[in-house]
Design a protein around this motif. Structure first.
Motif, PDB file in Angstrom:
ATOM      1  N   HIS A 229       0.860  -1.244  -0.329  1.00 31.03           N
ATOM      2  CA  HIS A 229       0.196   0.373   0.351  1.00 31.03           C
ATOM      3  C   HIS A 229       1.182   0.826   0.246  1.00 31.03           C
ATOM      4  CE1 HIS A 229      -3.718   1.865   0.246  1.00 31.03           C
ATOM      5  NE2 HIS A 229      -3.053   2.812   1.567  1.00 31.03           N
ATOM      6  N   ARG A 230       1.946   1.451   0.746  1.00 33.42           N
ATOM      7  CA  ARG A 230       2.949   2.327   1.368  1.00 33.42           C
ATOM      8  C   ARG A 230       3.534   2.354   0.151  1.00 33.42           C
ATOM      9  NH1 ARG A 230       3.640   0.574   5.935  1.00 33.42           N
ATOM     10  NH2 ARG A 230       5.876  -0.599   4.757  1.00 33.42           N
ATOM     11  N   TRP A 231       4.161   1.408  -0.607  1.00 34.44           N
ATOM     12  CA  TRP A 231       4.576   1.516  -2.045  1.00 34.44           C
ATOM     13  C   TRP A 231       3.606   1.973  -3.672  1.00 34.44           C
ATOM     14  CZ3 TRP A 231       4.094  -0.690  -7.076  1.00 34.44           C
ATOM     15  CH2 TRP A 231       5.244  -0.322  -7.593  1.00 34.44           C
ATOM     16  N   TYR A 232       2.795   1.615  -3.611  1.00 32.59           N
ATOM     17  CA  TYR A 232       1.383   2.324  -4.367  1.00 32.59           C
ATOM     18  C   TYR A 232       1.542   3.393  -4.184  1.00 32.59           C
ATOM     19  CZ  TYR A 232       0.028  -2.542  -6.484  1.00 32.59           C
ATOM     20  OH  TYR A 232      -0.097  -3.597  -7.332  1.00 32.59           O
ATOM     21  N   HIS A 233       1.188   3.996  -3.349  1.00 31.45           N
ATOM     22  CA  HIS A 233       1.601   5.415  -3.007  1.00 31.45           C
ATOM     23  C   HIS A 233       2.523   6.555  -2.831  1.00 31.45           C
ATOM     24  CE1 HIS A 233      -2.529   6.359  -1.531  1.00 31.45           C
ATOM     25  NE2 HIS A 233      -2.709   5.297  -0.602  1.00 31.45           N
ATOM     26  N   GLU A 234       3.844   5.934  -2.968  1.00 31.24           N
ATOM     27  CA  GLU A 234       4.349   6.244  -3.233  1.00 31.24           C
ATOM     28  C   GLU A 234       4.656   6.420  -5.270  1.00 31.24           C
ATOM     29  OE1 GLU A 234       7.801   4.456  -1.353  1.00 31.24           O
ATOM     30  OE2 GLU A 234       6.646   5.401   1.243  1.00 31.24           O
ATOM     31  N   THR A 235       4.592   5.666  -4.814  1.00 29.41           N
ATOM     32  CA  THR A 235       4.920   5.454  -6.951  1.00 29.41           C
ATOM     33  C   THR A 235       3.920   5.725  -7.852  1.00 29.41           C
ATOM     34  OG1 THR A 235       5.738   3.328  -6.148  1.00 29.41           O
ATOM     35  CG2 THR A 235       5.695   3.493  -8.861  1.00 29.41           C
ATOM     36  N   PHE A 236       2.812   5.748  -7.423  1.00 29.14           N
ATOM     37  CA  PHE A 236       1.566   6.636  -8.605  1.00 29.14           C
ATOM     38  C   PHE A 236       0.885   7.748  -7.837  1.00 29.14           C
ATOM     39  CE2 PHE A 236       2.002   2.097  -9.275  1.00 29.14           C
ATOM     40  CZ  PHE A 236       2.441   2.189 -10.354  1.00 29.14           C
ATOM     41  N   PRO A 237       1.951   8.584  -8.250  1.00 29.49           N
ATOM     42  CA  PRO A 237       0.599  10.001  -7.161  1.00 29.49           C
ATOM     43  C   PRO A 237      -0.841  10.345  -7.383  1.00 29.49           C
ATOM     44  CG  PRO A 237       2.952  10.510  -9.096  1.00 29.49           C
ATOM     45  CD  PRO A 237       1.967   8.889  -8.874  1.00 29.49           C
ATOM     46  N   ASP A 238      -1.225   9.398  -8.145  1.00 25.62           N
ATOM     47  CA  ASP A 238      -2.948   9.283  -8.810  1.00 25.62           C
ATOM     48  C   ASP A 238      -3.714   7.819  -8.170  1.00 25.62           C
ATOM     49  OD1 ASP A 238      -1.461   8.180 -10.662  1.00 25.62           O
ATOM     50  OD2 ASP A 238      -2.619   7.848 -12.497  1.00 25.62           O
ATOM     51  N   TYR A 239      -3.144   7.007  -7.208  1.00 20.71           N
ATOM     52  CA  TYR A 239      -3.295   6.131  -6.292  1.00 20.71           C
ATOM     53  C   TYR A 239      -4.693   6.845  -5.941  1.00 20.71           C
ATOM     54  CZ  TYR A 239      -2.855   1.719  -4.583  1.00 20.71           C
ATOM     55  OH  TYR A 239      -3.338   0.479  -4.886  1.00 20.71           O
ATOM     56  N   PRO A 240      -5.502   5.863  -5.790  1.00 23.05           N
ATOM     57  CA  PRO A 240      -7.043   5.545  -5.032  1.00 23.05           C
ATOM     58  C   PRO A 240      -7.181   6.443  -4.058  1.00 23.05           C
ATOM     59  CG  PRO A 240      -7.573   4.077  -7.347  1.00 23.05           C
ATOM     60  CD  PRO A 240      -5.398   4.534  -6.626  1.00 23.05           C
ATOM     61  N   PRO A 241      -7.369   7.669  -3.614  1.00 27.04           N
ATOM     62  CA  PRO A 241      -6.763   7.520  -2.400  1.00 27.04           C
ATOM     63  C   PRO A 241      -7.560   7.393  -1.147  1.00 27.04           C
ATOM     64  CG  PRO A 241      -7.726  10.007  -3.060  1.00 27.04           C
ATOM     65  CD  PRO A 241      -7.637   8.898  -4.339  1.00 27.04           C
ATOM     66  N   THR A 242      -8.504   6.483  -1.575  1.00 25.85           N
ATOM     67  CA  THR A 242      -9.933   5.600  -1.135  1.00 25.85           C
ATOM     68  C   THR A 242      -9.348   4.664  -0.513  1.00 25.85           C
ATOM     69  OG1 THR A 242     -11.511   5.185  -2.893  1.00 25.85           O
ATOM     70  CG2 THR A 242     -11.505   7.493  -1.152  1.00 25.85           C
ATOM     71  N   ARG A 243      -8.674   3.876  -1.528  1.00 27.69           N
ATOM     72  CA  ARG A 243      -8.524   2.701  -1.120  1.00 27.69           C
ATOM     73  C   ARG A 243      -7.464   1.908   0.173  1.00 27.69           C
ATOM     74  NH1 ARG A 243      -5.947  -0.053  -6.647  1.00 27.69           N
ATOM     75  NH2 ARG A 243      -7.882   0.869  -8.175  1.00 27.69           N
ATOM     76  N   LYS A 244      -8.036   0.865   0.892  1.00 31.64           N
ATOM     77  CA  LYS A 244      -7.095   0.530   1.548  1.00 31.64           C
ATOM     78  C   LYS A 244      -6.429  -0.295   1.720  1.00 31.64           C
ATOM     79  CE  LYS A 244      -9.329   3.211   4.589  1.00 31.64           C
ATOM     80  NZ  LYS A 244      -9.614   4.257   5.049  1.00 31.64           N
TER      81      LYS A 244
END
Length: 251
Positions: A229-244
């Motif tokens: 989850h952290r990796w996705y947020h760090e890698t993709f600025p447009d990662y869905p913010p509501t996804r847990k």
């Protein structure tokens, strides 16, 4: 649980390993897949590593199961089939569907083999030797609920794997944001599916072996899901913010 002999101590060992694994993975991310990195020694192709480390969970389970006095009884045979449904997929089908190119440290593979040997022995011996499962167990609410939970987890696990595979065109490299299925809610629905599966197994078998395995599965995969989850947020600025990370709407 048998009052004498080494069996119960192997169950306690698996529970202890769950605690140690959870603590360790909260600080160190296992170096394979998207988290692969140098410094962990020799590596093998990821496809080869998956087959070698997961195949004991299928083959040795069958071997250990066949030593049990209850091996020919109906309910143990049903549990054998459930176990093999998962591990034939995980050990032999899933690796063959993987995209070639990734690598896995031999150290990670070796640790997985060691755990699988312990876990298969603990669970197979309970199912075919130490557990008591008359045919009436098939109508027990614990069995019925457990099998439904197991099947739901398996479906989520396999479906999530399929979504990940389809993200890449043949020959393409790199990672993309997955959408659809369980990815509408969490970053690692494949891990959630596996946790649900073995929770279902624990309910259906109503056993210390099943509890130990479900606990270890959570301890091993929950920290990994948080790291993903952290990796996705760090890698993709447009990662869905509501996804847990792992549990819909919560964590």
């Amino acid at each position: 649980m048998p009052a004498e002999g080494p069996y119960r101590w192997f169950v306690y060992l698996e529970i202890a390993l769950a605690v140690v694994t959870f603590i360790a993975l909260c600080f160190v991310v296992a170096p394979y897949g998207r988290h692969g990195r140098a410094g962990w020694g020799s590596t093998v192709p990821a496809r080869v590593g998956w087959i070698i480390m997961e195949s004991p969970a299928s083959l040795l389970f069958l071997l250990f199961y066949l030593f049990g006095e209850n091996r020919a009884q109906l309910v143990p045979l049903v549990f054998l089939a459930l176990w093999q449904v998962h591990y034939v997929y995980r050990a032999f089908v899933y690796p063959l569907l993987m995209r070639a190119g990734g690598r896995m440290p031999v150290s990670v593979m070796a640790l997985a083999i060691a755990f699988n040997v312990l876990n298969t022995w603990v669970n197979a011996r309970w199912i075919s030797e130490y557990g008591s499962y008359p045919a009436s167990w098939l109508a027990d609410p614990r069995f019925l609920v457990g099998v439904v939970v197991f099947a739901a987890g398996f479906a989520l696990n396999v479906g999530s794997d399929r979504i990940l595979r389809r993200l890449r065109a043949r020959g393409a490299t790199g990672y993309r944001i997955p959408y659809g299925g369980g990815y509408r809610f969490v970053s690692s629905p494949n891990y959630l599916g596996e946790i649900v599966e073995w929770t279902g197994w624990a309910i259906a078998t109503w056993s210390p072996a099943g509890f130990a395995f479900a606990l270890y599965t959570f301890a091993n995969l929950a920290p990994r899901a948080m790291s993903n989850h952290r990796w996705y947020h760090e890698t993709f600025p447009d990662y869905p913010p509501t996804r847990k990370a792992l549990i819909p709407w919560l964590v």
